[in-house]
Design a protein around this motif. Sequence first.
Motif, mmCIF file in Angstrom:
data_model
loop_
_atom_site.group_PDB
_atom_site.id
_atom_site.type_symbol
_atom_site.label_atom_id
_atom_site.label_comp_id
_atom_site.label_asym_id
_atom_site.label_seq_id
_atom_site.Cartn_x
_atom_site.Cartn_y
_atom_site.Cartn_z
ATOM 1 N N ILE A 162 0.750 -1.227 -0.110
ATOM 2 C CA ILE A 162 -0.079 0.072 -0.003
ATOM 3 C C ILE A 162 0.899 1.097 0.048
ATOM 4 N N LYS A 163 0.623 2.250 -0.995
ATOM 5 C CA LYS A 163 1.204 3.336 -0.966
ATOM 6 C C LYS A 163 0.449 4.480 -0.338
ATOM 7 N N PRO A 164 0.393 4.962 0.841
ATOM 8 C CA PRO A 164 -0.570 5.929 1.422
ATOM 9 C C PRO A 164 -0.247 7.240 0.642
ATOM 10 N N SER A 165 -1.103 8.030 0.637
ATOM 11 C CA SER A 165 -0.860 9.486 -0.009
ATOM 12 C C SER A 165 0.316 10.404 0.945
ATOM 13 N N VAL A 171 4.498 -3.063 3.195
ATOM 14 C CA VAL A 171 3.978 -4.467 2.881
ATOM 15 C C VAL A 171 2.936 -4.979 4.132
ATOM 16 N N TYR A 172 1.779 -5.182 3.620
ATOM 17 C CA TYR A 172 0.785 -5.813 4.628
ATOM 18 C C TYR A 172 0.198 -7.028 4.345
ATOM 19 N N THR A 173 -0.791 -7.730 4.930
ATOM 20 C CA THR A 173 -1.694 -8.670 4.548
ATOM 21 C C THR A 173 -2.805 -7.968 4.806
ATOM 22 N N LEU A 174 -3.696 -8.296 3.651
ATOM 23 C CA LEU A 174 -5.112 -7.863 3.735
ATOM 24 C C LEU A 174 -6.017 -8.511 4.636
ATOM 25 N N LEU A 175 -6.852 -7.940 5.219
ATOM 26 C CA LEU A 175 -7.572 -8.570 6.173
ATOM 27 C C LEU A 175 -9.116 -8.691 5.735
ATOM 28 N N GLN A 176 -9.478 -7.351 5.285
ATOM 29 C CA GLN A 176 -10.934 -7.281 4.895
ATOM 30 C C GLN A 176 -10.923 -5.799 3.955
ATOM 31 N N ARG A 177 -11.640 -5.795 3.027
ATOM 32 C CA ARG A 177 -11.985 -4.759 1.957
ATOM 33 C C ARG A 177 -13.467 -4.590 2.273
ATOM 34 N N THR A 178 -13.534 -2.978 2.770
ATOM 35 C CA THR A 178 -15.000 -2.688 2.741
ATOM 36 C C THR A 178 -15.131 -1.329 1.755
ATOM 37 N N PRO A 179 -16.310 -1.087 1.322
ATOM 38 C CA PRO A 179 -16.337 0.231 0.548
ATOM 39 C C PRO A 179 -15.744 1.446 1.081
ATOM 40 N N GLU A 180 -15.454 1.698 2.231
ATOM 41 C CA GLU A 180 -14.806 2.721 2.947
ATOM 42 C C GLU A 180 -13.329 2.511 2.982
ATOM 43 N N ARG A 181 -13.193 1.513 3.523
ATOM 44 C CA ARG A 181 -11.780 1.267 3.878
ATOM 45 C C ARG A 181 -10.997 -0.249 3.769
ATOM 46 N N LEU A 182 -9.567 -0.129 3.562
ATOM 47 C CA LEU A 182 -8.779 -1.385 3.547
ATOM 48 C C LEU A 182 -8.363 -1.769 5.045
ATOM 49 N N LYS A 193 -2.959 -4.292 13.445
ATOM 50 C CA LYS A 193 -4.049 -3.948 12.624
ATOM 51 C C LYS A 193 -4.128 -2.473 12.454
ATOM 52 N N ILE A 194 -4.400 -2.105 10.959
ATOM 53 C CA ILE A 194 -4.260 -0.793 10.427
ATOM 54 C C ILE A 194 -5.588 -0.690 9.358
ATOM 55 N N ALA A 195 -6.225 0.429 9.602
ATOM 56 C CA ALA A 195 -7.285 0.573 8.703
ATOM 57 C C ALA A 195 -6.947 1.887 7.588
ATOM 58 N N PHE A 196 -6.999 1.634 6.377
ATOM 59 C CA PHE A 196 -6.909 2.763 5.405
ATOM 60 C C PHE A 196 -7.963 3.396 4.566
ATOM 61 N N GLU A 197 -8.416 4.278 4.847
ATOM 62 C CA GLU A 197 -9.396 4.739 4.104
ATOM 63 C C GLU A 197 -8.948 4.883 2.614
ATOM 64 N N HIS A 198 -10.128 4.419 1.826
ATOM 65 C CA HIS A 198 -9.616 4.428 0.414
ATOM 66 C C HIS A 198 -9.033 5.538 -0.330
ATOM 67 N N SER A 199 -9.626 6.626 0.214
ATOM 68 C CA SER A 199 -9.381 8.336 -0.113
ATOM 69 C C SER A 199 -7.874 8.368 0.292
ATOM 70 N N ALA A 200 -7.247 7.775 1.293
ATOM 71 C CA ALA A 200 -5.759 8.089 1.691
ATOM 72 C C ALA A 200 -4.914 7.197 0.989
ATOM 73 N N ILE A 201 -5.469 6.355 0.330
ATOM 74 C CA ILE A 201 -4.336 5.421 -0.465
ATOM 75 C C ILE A 201 -4.156 6.073 -1.994
ATOM 76 N N GLU A 202 -2.960 5.859 -2.337
ATOM 77 C CA GLU A 202 -2.573 6.439 -3.648
ATOM 78 C C GLU A 202 -2.525 5.195 -4.590
ATOM 79 N N TRP A 203 -2.198 4.182 -4.197
ATOM 80 C CA TRP A 203 -2.015 2.943 -5.036
ATOM 81 C C TRP A 203 -1.992 1.732 -4.060
ATOM 82 N N THR A 204 -2.415 0.537 -4.531
ATOM 83 C CA THR A 204 -2.160 -0.487 -4.048
ATOM 84 C C THR A 204 -1.718 -1.740 -4.877
ATOM 85 N N ALA A 205 -0.876 -2.668 -4.786
ATOM 86 C CA ALA A 205 -0.483 -3.624 -5.582
ATOM 87 C C ALA A 205 -0.228 -4.909 -4.758
#
Length: 212
Positions: A162-165, A171-182, A193-205
């Motif tokens: 995850i590249k945050p803005s 590097v992370y392990t994805l636990l859950q993807r919701t409409p609002e956050r990862l 455990k960390i939550a990223f708002e989609h709006s705060a993420i530049e890109w994921t890979a």
Amino acid sequence: MLSHEKVWAAIDALASHNGLSPSGLARRAGLDPTTFNRSKRVAGDGRPRWPSTESLAKILEATGEGLKSFAARVETPDRVTSPALPKVPFAGLSDVTEQAAFDPTGQPQGTLWETVTFPAADNQSVFALQVSGDNLLPLYRQGDVIIVAPSSAVSRGDRIIIKPSEDHLAVYTLLQRTPERLNVQTIGDKPEKIAFEHSAIEWTARIIWASQ
DNA sequence: GCAGTTGGCGACTTGTTCAG
DNA sequence: CTGAACAAGTCGCCAACTGC
């Protein structure tokens, strides 16, 4: 893309290069001698069967083969008419973490990138990163090479970058993807455990392959 | 005799689905 | 969200066979 035939051919080539049969290679790696039998490469209903990444890691360790050279074997380089292998950008993880090494879509840019051959580049954009340090233990060790696909869809349980803005990529392990956050979990001795708002993420890979 | 291979079978792990 | 049930996939064990 990696293909079933190419991967098995690379295992055969690796065995041959070390003066072994596929069963001999499996035995040397501490696996059952039948693990790489041709009869076990296709299921009874015709579906292709793939070796596990653990088995691949064991034979690479047993033979001292690196990911880069193994990847080259996937295209059977001994073949005279073999086409040029696709190349992917390659850099150290710590280097790309600290420098502006990506464009806004997560594609490599800049001058620090070298190239290595990797067959998965056939039909998708990927890049390779070499792990440095021990902050990703126990999952990845120093020297491991991970293959990353920026355009690949991610799902629960995937290892992702995850590249945050407003921060460095990690590097992370994805636990859950919701409409609002990862919701993700850090990798290391003390996972958090960390939550990223989609709006705060530049890109994921997604990390699609790793040599260990 | 030994190494390599085949095919069957079961154990084990992991992922998915679904009910509570 | 959690846990049980189920399905899918890989690997190991085994017996039998082949070739050197």
